[in-house]
Structure formats: structure tokens, C-alpha cells
Design an enzyme around this catalytic site. Structure first.
Site: not given
Ligand code: ADP
Length: 499
Positions: A204, A278, A312, A409
Site C-alpha cells: 500500500k 523504519e 526521515c 521530528e
Molecule cells: P507520515 O507521517 O509519513 O504520513 P504515516 O505513518 O501517517 O506517516 O503514514 C505512513 C503510511 O502508513 C501511509 O501509507 C499511511 O496510509 C499508513 N498508515 C496510516 N495509519 C495506519 C495504520 N493505523 N495502520 C497501518 N497503516 C497506516
């Protein structure tokens, strides 16, 4: 040279110098997007076919630089994710685990070559949707993505020799969730080792950057990759959670925020799923008095301002040894004045668009926090485009360890500076963070480099350079920056079980 000629030349040089100080004006040099073909709407890529989401839900993806809608993207529900996992399981049991390692390698080589052939298209789409300068996507993201496929292609038929005395077995279906800062590269980091090791994948992409992962699905089709070996499901957090919680997924690989990483870790606790994370970082870049200062300043700029600080491992904390602090800060400010902020499609642009409105708000909130905490802010005078999400490169001076802008961050082009006197002091300060992803050391002395690299608590430490990546070298952090490594032989281990 006659005296007269000499005078004329000196005058010409003086004119040039004048021109330079008043700011070079570059003519626009936009990369063309005419060769890029985007569909109006993208479906899910499941079992080698494009399929509409069961709930028929879609969301729009926009360009952060122009705010224009680029395409509509399918939003996968838990039922769609279930279909994708079933396809991946079927492909694993009946096709991918049955073919020889050499054949797997051939597919990966083919994918790498097609990415190279389509490099310009990938770079332009990455920049249109992600907002990063075309120079970055063209020279870094896309070539590195192809290189990851090349590199892991080479490993596929050598796994039986890689772990002496042990047999390397694949583990099954890998669920992979990636962020928006390096959309194609993160997909390559995750998919290439998984396939080389003999696993199948449900991936995804992040909701603001789905397009290059979907283009990659087209590459898989062109390469003749058997149906179901890689499935791409688009959507937001709920789609990611459906992958994490699916009972038939054997391994989760996640890159993203520490907050979501913690949610994932809790969700899979007590299951048999393998996990690599990561996560965030707050890297320290350390300049000693004996460093090559100009080179160090350029490295600092590269480490935090290019790519909008959307990395990151961005060097977001700078520690300068007191004796050279004034010099470094002056040079840094001068260099910041020459950075070009604006249209990411322009080949001269250094700092493109912030990936989303939400991210820009978060960065701007931190700028206010920094000022309220009493730090001195410096931003060069630059006119930001009226449309789109942009942020000027920012320095914070007179910061201290307790400031939130030093601890948290920000994920933007924001650098917090502190000074130090001794090695012990800077180690103490640099390690005083919940993160441990990366760091940079700038010094003329090899012995100092070795001393620092062994004592800095960071997964990656660069010396006299910054943000350098190679598929053969492992990357990853510890503390709140994650678990496991990606890249190199280490990057294969999470996709294998050794017996
Ligand atoms: P960023 O702050 O870099 O956007 P996120 O951690 O919010 O980082 O998002 C990174 C990825 O994790 C995206 O693909 C997002 O859709 C997905 N994501 C967000 N929430 C969840 C969750 N609860 N479980 C799994 N994947 C998630």
C-alpha cells in the site's frame, strides 16, 4: 596581458561579483510532462488485473505545487485487501515458490531494466504528485529504485550460499506499507528483497502519492510477472490497518511515522507475523573545527533543505564546534540565500513543494513553536509561489536541548543549530533524542570519525558526506527509529526464515 586588458578583465569580474551578490536570475527550465500518460482513474492492482474497489470508493490525488487534481484513486476496503492477500497467497503457493531462484532473478532484472527505460516518466510523475524537485527524482529516486531491483535480482539465485550451514526459506505473503517521501524508492526497497527471497506481496502506497506505485504495477505487467505475485492496494490508514490485521499475512514491513509504527507493533503483538519498522529520526550533523567548512556547509544544505526536509534521516539538528560557529552560520545563511524555492518541475529548483496542506500546516506550527520557545529564526528573503504548498528554508539559532524544535521530528526544511566545545559534550547532546536513525560527522581526522561512529547512537553515520544511499548497504535505526534493516544482505533477512 597588457595593463589595460588586465583592468578591463578586473572590471568584468567586479561586475559579475555585483551580479552575483544581487542574486542570479535563472531562466525557467521546466521539465516537460508531455510524455507522461496518467489515467483519469486508477483501480486496484489485484491478481495481475485492474479491479474496481468493492465499495466503489475513490479519492483524488493532487499536485502539491499547483493544487490541481491529477487523478482519482481507488480506496481499498478490508474486503479488497482480503482479495489481494488471497491472490498473493495463491501466487505464493502455486507459482512463485515453485519456480527456480534463477527465474525469480530474471523477472527482477527485467523489472529493473523497464524502470530504467521509463525513468523520465517515473521522475516526472514522482515530482508532479510528490512535490520534490525533478532533479531529485531524476537523479536519485528513480535510478536508486532501478538499482535496488538490479541488486536483489543478483541475490535470488545466491541465497543458498549466503548463509553457510543454513537453508534460506521464503516466508509467504508480505504486507508492505510505505510513506509519501520516497514513493517509488520505498516501493523498490520493499518489493525487490521480498520477491528475491521468494515471497509474494501486498503493498500500500501513501494516500498522497499512489501514482508511481501504480505505474510500477504497469511495469510488472510488462515484465510478465505472474499474476498475484505483487498486488497494489491504494487507500489511507484504514487500508494499511486491514493489511496489518489480516490473519494470512506472514510479515509486515512498514515505513512511516513512529506513532503509526507503535500502533502496528501493538496490533501484531502475539501473532506469528514478522515485523520491520523504519520510523522517524532527528539526525545530528556535527561539524568539528578541523572540517572542510565549505564541503560541510554544502552537506548540511543537502541533508536538510534539498527535498524539503522530507527525509526521515534529514540532518535536522546541527552541532557546530564553537571556534567555527560564526563562520559556518554565515556561510550557511549565504548559501540559503541562493537556494531556489518553487516549481518542482523546474530543473533549477532546490526546494520544491511540501507534500500536502496538512504537512505544511505542521511545519508552520513548528516555526511558531520555535519562535515562542525563544529561538532566533532566520529565513532568506524569497518569494514563495502563490499557489501550492511551499516553505522557505529556515534556521533556528540559539536553540537548546529542551526545545521542541530540537526534540521532535518536523519533516520540513527546518534546521536547529547548537554549538559545542568538546567531543564528550556533542556526543551527549547528539544522543539525547528518542530517535536513532542517522547522523553526520564532518572532520579532517580519521580517528575522530571512528571515535564518533562507535559512540553515536544511530543506525547510519555518514562521515564527510550526507544522505548517501546504495542498495548494497543496510539502512535502518534503533530506539524509536525502528526495528530491522533494509538494503544489502541485511535487508533480505526479514524476508527469510533460516533453518
Ligand atoms: P507520515 O507521517 O509519513 O504520513 P504515516 O505513518 O501517517 O506517516 O503514514 C505512513 C503510511 O502508513 C501511509 O501509507 C499511511 O496510509 C499508513 N498508515 C496510516 N495509519 C495506519 C495504520 N493505523 N495502520 C497501518 N497503516 C497506516
Amino acid at each position: 596581458m597588457s595593463k589595460k586588458q588586465d583592468k578591463t578583465q578586473k572590471a568584468a569580474i567586479a561586475d559579475l561579483a555585483l551580479d552575483f551578490s544581487s542574486g542570479f536570475k535563472y531562466e525557467p527550465a521546466p521539465e516537460s510532462s508531455s510524455h507522461v500518460k496518467l489515467e483519469k482513474q486508477y483501480e486496484l492492482f489485484i491478481d495481475g488485473k485492474w479491479v474496481a474497489p468493492i465499495d466503489e470508493k475513490y479519492f483524488e490525488t493532487t499536485s502539491p505545487a499547483t493544487e490541481q487534481v491529477l487523478s482519482r484513486i481507488a480506496e481499498a476496503s478490508a474486503a479488497d485487501v482480503d482479495k489481494a492477500v488471497k491472490a498473493a497467497r495463491n501466487a505464493y503457493e502455486n507459482v512463485w515458490s515453485k519456480i527456480s531462484a534463477k527465474e525469480r532473478g530474471k523477472y527482477l532484472f527485467r523489472i529493473a531494466r523497464i524502470i530504467q527505460e521509463k525513468a523520465r516518466e517515473f521522475a516526472v510523475i514522482e515530482t508532479m504528485e510528490g512535490g520534490k524537485p525533478i532533479r531529485e527524482s531524476r537523479d536519485i529516486d528513480v535510478p536508486l529504485a532501478a538499482n535496488h531491483f538490479f541488486y536483489y535480482a543478483g541475490w535470488a539465485d545466491k541465497l543458498e550460499y549466503a548463509f553457510p550451514g543454513k537453508k534460506a526459506n521464503s516466508i509467504g505473503v508480505a504486507g508492505q506499507i510505505i510513506p509519501w517521501n520516497f514513493p517509488l524508492l520505498m516501493a523498490a526497497w520493499k518489493i525487490a528483497p521480498a520477491l528475491a527471497a521468494g515471497n509474494t506481496v501486498v503493498l500500500k502506497p501513501a494516500e498522497t502519492t499512489s501514482l508511481t506505485a501504480l505505474k510500477l504495477a504497469e511495469v510488472f505487467q510488462e515484465a510478465g510477472l505472474p499474476a498475484g505475485v505483487v498486488n497494489i492496494v491504494t487507500g489511507a490508514g484504514a487500508t494499511g490497518a486491514a493489511i496489518v490485521n489480516h490473519p494470512d499475512v506472514n510479515k509486515i514491513a512498514f515505513t512511516g511515522s513512529t506513532d503509526v509504527g507503535k500502533i502496528i507493533q501493538k496490533a501484531i503483538a502475539g501473532t506469528n507475523k514478522k515485523l520491520t519498522l523504519e520510523l522517524g529520526g532527528k539526525a545530528a550533523n556535527i561539524i568539528f573545527e578541523d572540517a572542510a567548512i565549505d564541503q560541510a556547509v554544502e552537506g548540511i544544505v543537502n541533508g536538510i533543505f534539498f527535498n524539503q526536509g522530507h527525509v526521515c534521516c534529514a540532518g535536522s539538528r546541527l552541532f557546530v564546534q564553537e571556534g567555527v560557529a560564526d563562520k559556518v552560520i554565515k556561510k550557511l545563511k549565504d548559501r540559503m540565500k541562493s537556494l531556489i524555492v518553487g516549481d518542482p518541475m523546474d530543473k533549477n529548483t532546490d526546494i520544491g513543494a511540501i507534500n500536502s496542506k496538512e504537512q505544511l500546516k505542521k511545519i508552520n506550527d513548528y516555526l511558531k513553536i520555535g519562535v515562542n520557545e525563544g529561538a532566533e529564526i532566520f529565513q532568506p528573503a524569497c518569494t514563495l509561489p502563490k499557489k501550492g504548498y511551499f516553505c522557505a528554508p529556515t534556521l533556528f539559532l540559539h536553540t537548546s536541548q529542551s526545545h521542541r524544535i530540537v526534540q521532535e521530528e518536523i519533516f520540513g526544511p527546518v534546521l536547529a543549530i547548537q554549538t559545542f566545545r568538546t567531543v564528550e559534550e556533542v556526543l551527549e547532546k547528539a544522543n539525547n533524542t528518542p530517535y536513532g536513525l542517522s547522523a553526520g560527522v564532518w572532520t579532517d581526522k580519521g580517528s575522530k570519525i571512528f571515535n564518533m561512529t562507535t559512540k553515536l547512537k544511530a543506525g547510519v553515520v555518514w562521515a564527510n558526506t550526507y544522505n548517501k544511499f546504495d542498495p548494497a548497504s543496510p539502512f535502518g535505526g534503533y530506539k524509536e527509529s525502528g526495528i530491522g534493516r533494509e538494503g544489502g544482505l541485511h535487508g533480505l533477512l526479514p524476508y527469510l526464515s533460516l533453518s
